[in-house]
Write an enzyme that holds these catalytic residues in place. Structure first.
Site: not given
Ligand code: HMG
Length: 418
Positions: A87, A119, A160, A209, A241, A250, A281, A314
């Site tokens: 992609e 992906c 990521t 997502s 994935h 999760k 990733n 996605s």
């Molecule tokens: P965010 O919103 O900034 O992070 O980004 P958050 O506030 O959700 O924190 C992440 C985790 O860290 C949480 O844990 C917090 O509690 C923890 P959870 O509640 O989830 O268990 N945390 C801490 N832990 C320890 N010490 C600390 C601390 N502070 C916070 N001090 C988000 C997170 C994944 C949304 C972001 O990184 C993002 O947008 N990533 C890109 C999208 C993505 O990866 N999506 C996954 C599913 S979609 C997919 O897999 C397809 C993809 O590969 C694309 C494709 O298919 O082509 C992405």
């Protein structure tokens, strides 16, 4: 249970190869630069390092390097089809597969094309490959999955990011993993992550997502169970994935709840997360990097064990499928990969990482030579007349000697595709 030709013969993964860029950024340093507690990246997302490609590396060079490893033990004349899943495509018309076909000097009768569904493109390729081999068992299919994951500086997705490629040879003589015929699939039109043609970085609704990923897991698992009649307990390990490694926790907890039975044992995921934790990733390659990580780092022999595999792309399409690990699989893998390919990478500063990502190839057709950085056996040497130029090269400064492999066909040094 569905009855197909697969039931009479084994089809699956005969050889695997992987390539990651020779540079990385520790996420502790990124956290300091962005003013974020390091625990968020290291524990919250489960990521430790991010693989960063230099300007003379792209999906083609990474794929060719991964494929070179997979083909080291396979007669290239037997490759009937080359499918390139990505992609992070480099051209709207010409398939990246054609460049790889040239760099590896594959047979001229080999069909070569590109496949896309985020992906999950690599898994769509895998399913097509199984059908090709089931129809003509003497044929082999080379799948390359290669991607650069970019969200942009200071975005929630930045920690990521990553890059890498996996190559798989699919055949009727699977020496690593025999794939089973039952598949659960799921498609739904959602906008959780996408990249319009005019953007270099993905647009993502991160929290949404994650929800869609888990929904697609539940849906594809349900269909897989309807086809196979299996329970989760009948799968010795699961590979998911991996957009970031905490996602596997999760996912496994979600699936265990849905499937009933014992509570999720996430310690069983640890082996499959080791490489991705240090690469980030790699989109289409990510699930298969996790599979390699499991097979190469598990302390116990996994022969005969059934693996459950979940692929998510996605947009979205997902698939749940399974495979049984072959006896003697370890002989065909690289158990020292972490020390050879990951520990020897160069650590970047945040400034250098940003400079690598800010680098742009000219868009006006002028001749341009990319600066020489450390790469594998292939590099993007430049552009000229809107054409990308690739060259083969000896890998620079490989600090630990390569594990001796069967001889590979040499690709002539320093030529360009023009
Ligand atoms: P965010 O919103 O900034 O992070 O980004 P958050 O506030 O959700 O924190 C992440 C985790 O860290 C949480 O844990 C917090 O509690 C923890 P959870 O509640 O989830 O268990 N945390 C801490 N832990 C320890 N010490 C600390 C601390 N502070 C916070 N001090 C988000 C997170 C994944 C949304 C972001 O990184 C993002 O947008 N990533 C890109 C999208 C993505 O990866 N999506 C996954 C599913 S979609 C997919 O897999 C397809 C993809 O590969 C694309 C494709 O298919 O082509 C992405």
């Amino acid at each position: 249970m569905r009855s197909t030709k697969h039931n009479q013969m084994q089809v699956g993964i005969e050889a695997l190869g992987m390539y990651v860029p020779r540079y990385y950024l520790p996420l502790r340093d990124l956290a300091a630069a962005r003013g974020v507690a390091p625990g968020k990246f290291l524990q919250g997302l489960g990521q430790e390092e991010m693989g960063v490609p230099p300007p003379d590396e792209d999906v083609v060079t990474m794929a060719a390097n991964a494929a070179r490893e997979a083909l080291a033990v396979v007669d290239t004349d037997s490759i009937d089809t080359l499918m390139f899943a990505t992609e992070s495509g480099i051209d709207q018309s010409k398939a990246a597969a054609i460049y790889v076909h040239h760099l590896l000097q594959l047979p001229k009768y080999c069909k070569s094309f590109e496949i896309k569904q985020a992906c999950c493109g690599s898994t769509a390729a895998l399913q097509m490959a199984l059908a090709i081999v089931a129809q003509r068992p003497e044929r082999k299919v080379l799948i390359v999955a290669s991607d650069v994951a970019r969200y942009g500086f200071n975005t929630p997705g930045e920690p990521t990011q990553g890059a890498g490629a996996v190559a798989m040879v699919i055949s009727a003589t699977p020496r690593i993993l025999a794939l089973e015929p039952e598949w659960g699939a799921y498609t739904e039109d959602v906008m959780d992550f996408w990249r319009p043609n005019y953007l270099d970085e993905a647009v993502v609704d991160g929290k949404y997502s994650i929800k869609v990923y888990l929904k697609a897991l539940a849906e594809s698992w349900t269909q897989y169970v309807a086809e196979s009649g299996r329970t989760l307990a009948q799968h010795d390990r699961c590979c998911y994935h991996l957009p970031f490694t905490r996602m596997a926790h999760k996912a496994h907890q979600h699936l265990s709840k849905l499937a009933g039975g014992d509570p999720a044992d996430v310690t069983l995921l640890a082996d499959s997360l080791q490489y991705n934790r240090r690469i980030g990733n790699s989109y289409t390659a990510s699930l298969y990097v996790g599979l390699l990580s499991l097979l190469e780092t598990a302390a116990t022999d996994l022969a005969g064990q059934r693996l459950g595999l979940f692929s998510y792309g996605s947009g979205c399409m997902a698939a749940f499928f399974s495979g049984v690990v072959m006896k003697g699989y370890r002989k065909h893998l690289q158990p020292d990969r972490a020390s050879v390919d990951l520990d020897t990478r160069h650590r970047l500063t945040v400034e250098l990482y940003e400079a690598f990502y800010r680098h742009e190839l000219p868009r006006d057709g002028r001749r341009y030579r990319t600066p020489v950085n450390e790469t594998g056996n292939f590099r993007l040497s430049g552009v000229e007349g809107h054409k990308r130029l690739y060259e083969s090269c000896a890998p620079v400064a490989r600090l630990v000697p390569e594990t001796p492999r069967a001889p590979v066909r040499r690709v002539g040094g320093g030529y360009c595709i023009a």
